[in-house]
Design a protein around this motif. Structure first.
Motif, PDB file in Angstrom:
ATOM      1  N   ALA A  62       1.034  -1.090   0.516  1.00 45.27           N
ATOM      2  CA  ALA A  62      -0.350   0.070   0.563  1.00 45.27           C
ATOM      3  C   ALA A  62       0.882   1.160   0.047  1.00 45.27           C
ATOM      4  N   VAL A  63       1.986   0.899   0.454  1.00 42.11           N
ATOM      5  CA  VAL A  63       3.148   2.661   0.291  1.00 42.11           C
ATOM      6  C   VAL A  63       3.270   3.293  -0.467  1.00 42.11           C
ATOM      7  N   VAL A  64       3.370   2.872  -2.161  1.00 45.00           N
ATOM      8  CA  VAL A  64       3.153   2.896  -3.565  1.00 45.00           C
ATOM      9  C   VAL A  64       2.020   3.877  -3.363  1.00 45.00           C
ATOM     10  N   GLN A  65       0.687   3.337  -3.624  1.00 50.89           N
ATOM     11  CA  GLN A  65      -0.423   4.466  -3.629  1.00 50.89           C
ATOM     12  C   GLN A  65      -0.648   5.735  -2.527  1.00 50.89           C
ATOM     13  N   LYS A  66       0.187   5.603  -0.820  1.00 48.03           N
ATOM     14  CA  LYS A  66       0.048   6.845  -0.236  1.00 48.03           C
ATOM     15  C   LYS A  66       0.617   7.921  -0.769  1.00 48.03           C
ATOM     16  N   VAL A  67       1.829   7.692  -1.251  1.00 46.53           N
ATOM     17  CA  VAL A  67       3.171   7.785  -1.214  1.00 46.53           C
ATOM     18  C   VAL A  67       2.302   9.206  -3.010  1.00 46.53           C
ATOM     19  N   PHE A  68       1.907   8.535  -4.011  1.00 47.16           N
ATOM     20  CA  PHE A  68       1.132   9.217  -4.833  1.00 47.16           C
ATOM     21  C   PHE A  68      -0.291   9.835  -4.447  1.00 47.16           C
ATOM     22  N   GLU A  69      -1.361   9.121  -3.630  1.00 47.18           N
ATOM     23  CA  GLU A  69      -1.821  10.259  -2.797  1.00 47.18           C
ATOM     24  C   GLU A  69      -1.162  11.756  -2.444  1.00 47.18           C
TER      25      GLU A  69
END
Length: 578
Positions: free
Chosen positions: A567-574
């Motif tokens: 879930a890390v990459v999606q949170k970064v993009f968010e």
């Protein structure tokens, strides 16, 4: 990019000559390093931020059909003599001779150079309009360089110059550039104000400054609490919130009275019991700017203000159409003009021009110096006892003054000037023979505008507005890197493999990643991450991977998210906005 492959060296303490937060943080984070007073080497991180801001400038200016060029930093004396600025710029213009004994200067600005660049080609009305810009080094020999890139001697600047056939066209270009500047500073996502300003040595009849708001700003601003009005205090109209009405209905006879030891308004206020706002002080200035070495005469003039007011030298300069603010007379010169020492001088009997601030106009039967040491005159009235050459707004505006556009009041702010737009008119065209043939075949001078943005200054100003006690908080638009990965176990193969995958996934969206792969303690890395201030921090360690909990931190809000690794990459993009 891996930290171990860069040249980043942070400091725990800032040097003693770093006075404001942004200067301290730039040095501590290794962004800049002083070579000499006012001269800095930009490190790789600083250069990335500078280049990103330059790209924003190019994108917005190119939308307005501006053309990028690059002009020399070294200019011949002859070019600056055409506009008389070789002498007018004073000691701030660094001058030198080459081996052939020819005189040159380092460019403090490029008006002369750009007119020389176009004046042999712009010959017909069909060749207009033109808007030419560059991003180039400037050098101004500051007496006391300070605040890092804020008041340095060598700096990077974007300067643009527009050429139009008439005033209407020039003002349309001015408006287009004004709006381009709004877009540029909107993209930084910071608080700024557009304020009325003084043109200074550049010249021109219309000008606005773009000011980033910051507590450590060098410029004092006054902003309306009801409208969008904002102005630099140097030029802000000074309007009393309540018009003064004199209690006197008739003019009384003048009386001279002794005032031993009363040399200031405060002394006179105490002696007479009359409030400073109803007393009048006389200040003495020289109208000789020293530009003609043959002119040794003293051209004195006086300025009258209420005792509670402060003179505004910029307003005096503009009223008298001087190049620079006037110098006050020395004590010896005051005595030569008035016959008395400062503190006992007044306007009665003077043989020099007398300019009065608007606040003096409604006063009656007031006290002034008697032009005799230890004495003053009371019941003095202008028109009867002396003549005023001109009444004008000559005082410093202050908090609580009336807004010029409404019944609102002015509030003070501090600002950092990062951009300035000028409508120059024909000033440089006339001095440098910038002419073209109009539709009727008549020779005309073209109209110019000038538009500057301090590139390196803006980058530091962003930090001055956007930081906390732990370090920098970069605006996303110009941050050197978007994501800072604190790799806590660089010798662990599984952790390193995950960091590599994470980096590649984030970079697919064109977000830039710095990986701190140094063999250092976690706390040390976290402090450096806060100091460098990139928008998102990711903490990757062997323990976190085994528990499938990766820490993601929003640098601006300090909010911490503990997430499974998928879930890390999606949170970064968010957090970064897409």
């Amino acid at each position: 990019m891996k930290w171990t492959k860069t040249h980043i060296f942070t400091l725990k303490e800032a040097p003693s000559d770093a006075e404001i937060p942004s200067h301290k943080l730039l040095v501590r984070a290794g962004f800049i390093k002083k070579l000499a007073p006012g001269l800095y080497t930009y490190g790789a991180l600083a250069l990335k931020a500078i280049r990103k801001f330059e790209n924003i400038l190019r994108e917005e200016l190119n939308k307005e059909d501006a053309i990028e060029v690059l002009m020399p930093v070294v200019h011949p004396k002859e070019l600056w003599e055409e506009t008389n600025r070789w002498g007018e710029m004073g000691a701030g213009l660094l001058k030198f001779k080459n081996r052939n004994n020819h005189e040159f200067c380092l460019a403090a600005t490029h008006e002369e150079a750009v007119v020389d660049y176009v004046r042999h080609e712009l010959k017909s009305y069909r060749d207009f309009p033109k808007n030419i810009y560059q991003i180039q080094t400037k050098y101004r020999d500051e007496i006391r360089p300070r605040f890092g890139l804020m008041r340095g001697r060598e700096f990077s600047m974007k300067d643009a110059y527009s050429f139009d056939i008439d005033q209407e066209g020039a003002l349309k270009t001015y408006d287009k550039m004004y709006k381009a500047y709004q877009r540029i500073f909107d993209r930084l996502g910071l608080q700024y104000r557009i304020v009325q300003a003084d043109a200074g040595n550049i010249g021109g009849s219309q000008t606005h400054e773009f000011q980033l708001l910051a507590d450590a700003g060098e410029d004092a601003l006054l902003v309306s609490d009801k409208t969008q009005f904002a102005a630099n205090i140097e030029v802000c109209p000074a309007i009393d919130p309540v018009p003064y009405v004199s209690p006197h209905t008739s003019e009384l006879p003048v009386e001279k009275f002794a005032t031993p030891g009363a040399k200031t308004i405060a002394d006179l206020e105490k002696l007479t019991g009359i409030p400073a706002k109803e007393l009048v002080k006389t200040l003495y200035f020289s109208a000789n700017e020293g530009l003609d070495p043959k002119d040794k005469s003293l051209k004195a003039f006086a300025v009258l203000l209420r005792g509670s007011d402060e003179v505004n030298p910029i307003k005096v300069k503009n009223l008298l159409k001087m190049t620079n603010p006037p110098l006050m007379l020395t004590d010896e010169e005051v005595k030569e003009v008035t016959g008395a020492n400062p503190g006992s001088c007044g306007p009665v009997g003077l043989q020099i021009p007398i300019y009065a601030d608007n606040g003096v106009q409604p006063l009656k039967n007031y006290i002034v110096g008697a032009n005799e040491d230890g004495f003053h005159l009371k019941n003095v009235n202008h028109g009867r006892d002396f003549q005023i050459t001109q009444v004008a707004d000559l005082r410093m505006a202050r908090e609580g003054d009336k807004c010029p556009e409404s019944d609102g009041r002015l509030k003070p702010y501090r600002g950092i000037e990062v951009g300035h737009v000028f409508y120059l008119g024909q000033k440089y065209a006339k001095k440098m023979n910038g002419v073209f043939l109009d539709k009727n075949g008549k020779s005309q001078f073209y109209e110019m505008g000038c538009y500057g943005i301090g590139v390196t200054r803006t980058v530091q100003a962003c930090i001055e507005q956007s930081h906390d006690q732990d370090g920098i908080i970069w605006p996303k638009a110009i941050t050197p890197y978007h994501v800072h990965i604190c790799h806590l176990d660089p010798k662990d193969e599984s952790a390193t493999a995950y960091v590599d995958v994470l980096t590649k996934e984030i970079e697919t969206r064109n977000w830039e990643v710095l990986v701190d792969d140094r063999d250092e303690r976690p706390g040390f890395k976290f402090k450096d991450a806060d100091l460098l201030g990139f928008p998102v921090r990711i903490v990757v360690g062997k323990k976190g991977l085994e528990g499938n909990q990766i820490e993601v931190v929003n640098r601006k809000t300090k909010e911490v998210f503990k997430l499974p690794k998928e879930a890390v990459v999606q949170k970064v993009f968010e957090l970064l906005g897409n």
